[in-house]
Write a protein that holds these residues in place. Structure first.
Motif, PDB file in Angstrom:
ATOM      1  N   ASN A  27      34.705  22.063  47.878  1.00 35.19           N
ATOM      2  CA  ASN A  27      34.858  22.665  49.210  1.00 35.19           C
ATOM      3  C   ASN A  27      33.697  23.591  49.534  1.00 35.19           C
ATOM      4  O   ASN A  27      33.351  23.782  50.706  1.00 35.19           O
ATOM      5  CB  ASN A  27      36.165  23.456  49.297  1.00 35.19           C
ATOM      6  CG  ASN A  27      37.391  22.573  49.371  1.00 35.19           C
ATOM      7  OD1 ASN A  27      37.300  21.392  49.720  1.00 35.19           O
ATOM      8  ND2 ASN A  27      38.546  23.124  49.045  1.00 35.19           N
ATOM      9  N   ARG A  28      33.096  24.184  48.504  1.00 31.60           N
ATOM     10  CA  ARG A  28      32.004  25.132  48.700  1.00 31.60           C
ATOM     11  C   ARG A  28      30.644  24.439  48.824  1.00 31.60           C
ATOM     12  O   ARG A  28      29.644  25.095  49.127  1.00 31.60           O
ATOM     13  CB  ARG A  28      31.952  26.122  47.537  1.00 31.60           C
ATOM     14  CG  ARG A  28      33.198  26.988  47.389  1.00 31.60           C
ATOM     15  CD  ARG A  28      32.968  28.079  46.339  1.00 31.60           C
ATOM     16  NE  ARG A  28      34.128  28.950  46.244  1.00 31.60           N
ATOM     17  CZ  ARG A  28      35.013  28.936  45.254  1.00 31.60           C
ATOM     18  NH1 ARG A  28      34.845  28.092  44.254  1.00 31.60           N
ATOM     19  NH2 ARG A  28      36.043  29.763  45.229  1.00 31.60           N
ATOM     20  N   ALA A  29      30.594  23.155  48.549  1.00 28.85           N
ATOM     21  CA  ALA A  29      29.323  22.442  48.550  1.00 28.85           C
ATOM     22  C   ALA A  29      28.734  22.383  49.959  1.00 28.85           C
ATOM     23  O   ALA A  29      29.456  22.339  50.962  1.00 28.85           O
ATOM     24  CB  ALA A  29      29.505  21.035  47.999  1.00 28.85           C
ATOM     25  N   ALA A  30      27.422  22.355  50.009  1.00 25.70           N
ATOM     26  CA  ALA A  30      26.727  22.362  51.298  1.00 25.70           C
ATOM     27  C   ALA A  30      26.750  21.001  51.979  1.00 25.70           C
ATOM     28  O   ALA A  30      26.454  20.902  53.168  1.00 25.70           O
ATOM     29  CB  ALA A  30      25.281  22.819  51.101  1.00 25.70           C
ATOM     30  N   ARG A  31      27.061  19.954  51.241  1.00 24.98           N
ATOM     31  CA  ARG A  31      27.091  18.620  51.841  1.00 24.98           C
ATOM     32  C   ARG A  31      28.302  17.862  51.340  1.00 24.98           C
ATOM     33  O   ARG A  31      28.868  18.190  50.284  1.00 24.98           O
ATOM     34  CB  ARG A  31      25.812  17.859  51.513  1.00 24.98           C
ATOM     35  CG  ARG A  31      25.504  17.735  50.039  1.00 24.98           C
ATOM     36  CD  ARG A  31      24.170  17.053  49.835  1.00 24.98           C
ATOM     37  NE  ARG A  31      23.852  16.882  48.427  1.00 24.98           N
ATOM     38  CZ  ARG A  31      22.793  16.217  48.009  1.00 24.98           C
ATOM     39  NH1 ARG A  31      21.960  15.679  48.873  1.00 24.98           N
ATOM     40  NH2 ARG A  31      22.564  16.095  46.708  1.00 24.98           N
TER      41      ARG A  31
END
Length: 339
Positions: free
Chosen positions: A79-83
């Motif tokens: 969920n925290r990933a940029a993509r």
């Protein structure tokens, strides 16, 4: 499935099979479990597979109770990933268990389930297909040809031809470590006319060659586009790089040599010399050396490195320094292990 995620899956991405981080008491080490997810995401993978063989099937044991917690931790990090990332969760057991696990995966926001049939080793083909259809009613399914050496079963062309007719099948992980059986899967998908089923290699002994091989049956061509691999739980940054280099490429001497190098590394990590007894511990040993894991503990106290396996890992480290990503990990490890 979300169209953007489906497009990623169909294009072909690098998906490591996520290990399980334990402390010396063989309990979940949440800090290091999160650090592993952060490592893979930072390395450039476009998906994670959690709750699969590399995560240890024993997480489902009621006395262990780690199936949902481990899936939830990985989902939080994704969920925290940029993509966007393709989120795949392992599902196994007989039909009732598999359906309940699929419902858990759906609740946690996963996109598809990797369906192991290891628990149904004696079931008929009709029973297997009914089982797969029941799970596909809950979640999109990634088929899984798991090699018999680590608990799978032989699944013939007829099974894969019928499996390919299930509408909610979105991909197949081909991992029998066997050329004949790999051909069965690809031919079945082609003959079923399923251009929308993405083919992924799980053949950790033949990764590069799988990406370089054009398959053609009846004039219809297909390629294996991505990998969902336990091998890629280590040296992941380099895996992303060589996946991009080799996917859909024509074979050259350089790429074929790379394939041999990767397979030689896999033989050490997966403990091929000892019938894969140390396959999970070998991956843990690499991650321990890199400082991501504290030790090589597995849930099963009988799982560990085989005699000579540590020496083999030493050997491939020395032979192929261009394939490890130790420097990348050393630069970022403290951040990943932080809060």
């Amino acid at each position: 499935m979300n169209p953007e995620i489906r497009a990623l899956l169909d294009k072909g991405v690098a998906i490591p099979a996520h290990p399980l981080a334990l402390n010396s008491a063989r309990k979940l080490d949440e800090r290091r479990q999160r650090a592993l997810s952060r490592y893979y995401i930072a390395a450039g993978v476009r998906g994670l597979a959690v709750g699969v063989h590399t995560t240890q099937f024993a997480i489902r044991d009621p006395r262990v109770g780690l199936y949902e917690p481990v899936l939830a931790l990985a989902a939080e990090e994704m969920n925290r990933a940029a993509r966007p990332l393709v989120r795949i969760a392992g599902v196994c057991g007989e039909t009732q268990q598999a359906v309940v696990e699929a419902q858990t995966c759906e609740k946690l926001g996963y996109h598809a389930v990797l369906l192991s049939l290891a628990a149904m080793r004696e079931a008929s083909e009709d029973a297997l297909i009914a089982h797969c259809r029941a799970v596909a009613e809950v979640m999109p399914v990634v088929g899984f040809y798991l090699q018999p050496s680590v608990g799978g079963r032989v699944l013939g062309f007829s099974f894969w031809r019928r499996f390919s007719e299930i509408e909610n099948v979105v991909a197949i992980k081909i991992a029998p470590f066997n050329r004949y059986q790999t051909l069965d899967v690809v031919r079945a998908v082609v003959e079923a006319g399923r251009d929308d089923i993405a083919l992924y290699t799980g053949n950790d002994d033949n990764i590069i060659a799988d990406f370089l091989t054009p398959y053609s049956f009846g004039g219809k061509a297909r390629r294996i586009v991505g990998g969902l691999l336990g091998h890629w739980s280590v040296w992941a940054q380099r895996a992303v790089e060589y996946h991009e280099r080799t996917r859909g490429s024509e074979p050259t001497g350089e790429l074929l040599r790379l394939g041999v190098e990767v397979t030689d590394c896999n033989a050490a990590f997966f403990d091929a010399a000892n019938h894969y007894h140390g396959c999970i511990a070998g991956l843990h040993e690499v991650l321990r050396r890199q400082g991501l894991l504290e030790g090589i503990w597995c849930l099963d106290v009988n799982e560990g490195l085989s005699p000579g396996q540590r020496d083999e890992i030493d050997r491939v480290y020395q032979a192929y320094p261009h394939l490890n990503d130790d420097a990348f990990i050393a630069e970022h490890r403290d951040v990943w292990l932080g809060a």
